[in-house]
Design an enzyme around this catalytic site. Structure first.
Site, short mmCIF file in Angstrom:
data_model
loop_
_atom_site.label_atom_id
_atom_site.label_comp_id
_atom_site.label_asym_id
_atom_site.label_seq_id
_atom_site.Cartn_x
_atom_site.Cartn_y
_atom_site.Cartn_z
N SER A 165 0.81 -1.21 0.00
CA SER A 165 0.00 0.00 0.00
C SER A 165 0.85 1.27 0.00
CB SER A 165 -0.91 0.01 1.23
OG SER A 165 -0.10 0.01 2.39
N CYS A 166 2.14 1.15 0.33
CA CYS A 166 2.94 2.38 0.50
C CYS A 166 3.93 2.65 -0.63
CB CYS A 166 3.72 2.31 1.81
SG CYS A 166 2.64 2.42 3.22
#
Ligand code: UDX
Length: 422
Positions: free
Chosen positions: A263-264
């Site tokens: 997600s990052c």
């Protein structure tokens, strides 16, 4: 200290629970009433190792509400921990940050005692100073640094190890606008023995982006070296050991394979590229690490085609759908690119993952989902895409196994075993 935390997603809740564990009084704010109720019943709305146990054990120190009013009135410092998703062009979407800032400001306006607002959400350099701070000043009609404080305190939490990472940080970064906030943050983190970097708001924001971009760069770099090593018949993991022993380089994040997801990394790398474009600065290295990362899963398919030249009509098994083991998260997972391209080649695709199947089903309806790893093994060849432990123990029953994650144990029972970079 009395702390309020806006947003009870993965970052907000882990911070809330860990601050409660450290003995602080924490009020969590979320617009989602269901989440709020769960937290007040000591149930974690998300799964993260050790999180629910902490929420339960320190329940006296955590309280959740949908009311900003209550949170601002009853705390001395507020952390903004809302999401900053990507827009289509890679830019970050600040709408949740804006919303939280506006709500906070309404109650900050009437607050008599000094209160600090600290951004923890990942925001591009300059956002806190040039966007959040003026918005707070405009709505409260108060002066930052005089009537209220402003800080920026990025997080460096890995999914699956977030509680551990909070409690055992390598460093803490405290960006501050005013001395009062600087002091509050230093008291808040006074139990930690790691180095504390005290810096400007904008430098704190850049530290977060530079960290994630650097880690992603390390992986893309070693993947490029790994591709060269494979051509030369060298073991890329020996090369990683050899260079990792240099203190200036370090061994971490030098595991070559099919690349990074999650997600990052993708979100942050693309946000920095979009930001650099906006301020008209070239971002050549960072742009190229994205390219390497997009190409790397395709190399696995090339390796597979050495053994099965045409995939048309063949059944290919994919073991692992999550972006890394021990999570059901498939965001930016390399398995997405793999499956898309296997389908493009005309293969029938069979997949298995211990946790991520339901999420994957939302993306692909035209592949076969198996209930266990063994069922994938009647395919013509098997690809290992995520390093789940159970894939190490699997009997590969004389299959062709193409490995993207270096599970060398598979060699023992495979007929043909080959890795993407080894
Ligand atoms: C990352 C950062 O580590 C964390 O500090 C930040 O706050 C959020 O992003 P996370 O996304 O949970 O955390 O995953 P991480 O464990 O860092 O792995 C990211 C990806 O890189 C995974 O897909 C993993 O498989 C891959 N990876 C990691 C490699 O391919 N090789 C490595 O050597 C390390």
């Amino acid at each position: 200290m009395k702390i309020s935390i806006i947003g009870t997603g993965y970052v907000g809740l882990v911070n809330a629970a860990c601050f409660a564990k450290l003995g602080h009084q924490v009020i969590c704010v979320d617009v989602d009433k269901e989440k709020v109720d769960k937290i007040n019943q000591s149930i974690s709305p998300i799964y993260e190792k050790d999180l629910e146990e902490i929420i339960l054990k320190y329940k006296k120190n955590i309280y959740a509400t949908t009311s900003y009013k209550e949170a601002i009135e009853k705390s001395d410092i507020t952390f903004i921990c809302v999401g900053t998703p990507s827009k289509k062009n890679g830019d970050i979407d600040l709408s949740f940050v804006d919303q939280a800032t506006k709500e906070i400001a309404i109650y900050l306006k009437n607050k008599k005692s000094f209160h600090s607002i600290v951004v923890k959400s990942t925001v591009v350099p300059g956002t806190t100073q040039n966007h959040v701070l003026p918005l707070l000043e405009e709505i409260t009609q108060k002066k930052a640094g005089v009537d209220f404080g402003v800080g920026m305190n990025p997080e460096f939490l890995r999914e699956g190890a977030a509680v551990y990472d909070f409690l055992h940080p390598d460093r803490i970064v405290n960006g501050y606008y005013d001395d009062h906030t600087k002091k509050l943050l230093s008291i808040l983190y006074s139990d930690f023995s790691c180095p504390i970097v005290e810096t400007s708001l904008t430098a704190a924001e850049m530290i977060k982006y530079a960290s994630n971009c650097f880690l992603a760069t390390k992986i893309s770099f070693i993947n490029e070296i790994g591709n060269l090593c494979k051509r030369l018949g060298i073991d890329t993991y020996e090369v990683a050991e050899g260079i990792g022993l240099d203190d200036r380089i370090g061994r971490a994040f030098l595991d070559s394979g099919i690349g990074w997801g999650g997600s990052c990394f993708g979100k942050d790398v693309n946000a920095l590229i979009a930001f650099a474009k906006e301020i008209k600065e070239p971002c050549n290295i960072i742009q190229s690490i994205v390219q390497v990362n997009e190409q790397q899963p395709l190399r696995l398919i090339s390796v597979l085609k050495k053994h099965i030249p045409s995939l048309k009509g063949k059944t290919i098994g994919v073991l692992g759908l999550s972006f890394k083991p021990n999570t059901d998260d498939i965001r930016d997972s390399r398995s997405i690119i793999l499956v898309k391209n296997l389908l493009k080649e005309g293969a029938q695709v069979k997949v298995y993952d211990p946790k991520a199947i339901n999420n994957f089903k939302k993306l692909f309806s035209d592949i076969i989902y198996c209930d266990n790893a063994k069922d994938v093994l009647d395919a013509d060849a098997v690809i290992i895409a995520t390093a789940w432990d159970e894939f190490k123990k699997l009997d590969y029953k004389g299959k062709i196994v193409i490995d993207g994650r270096r599970l060398l144990e598979a060699k023992k029972t495979a007929k043909i075993y080959e890795g993407v970079c080894w």
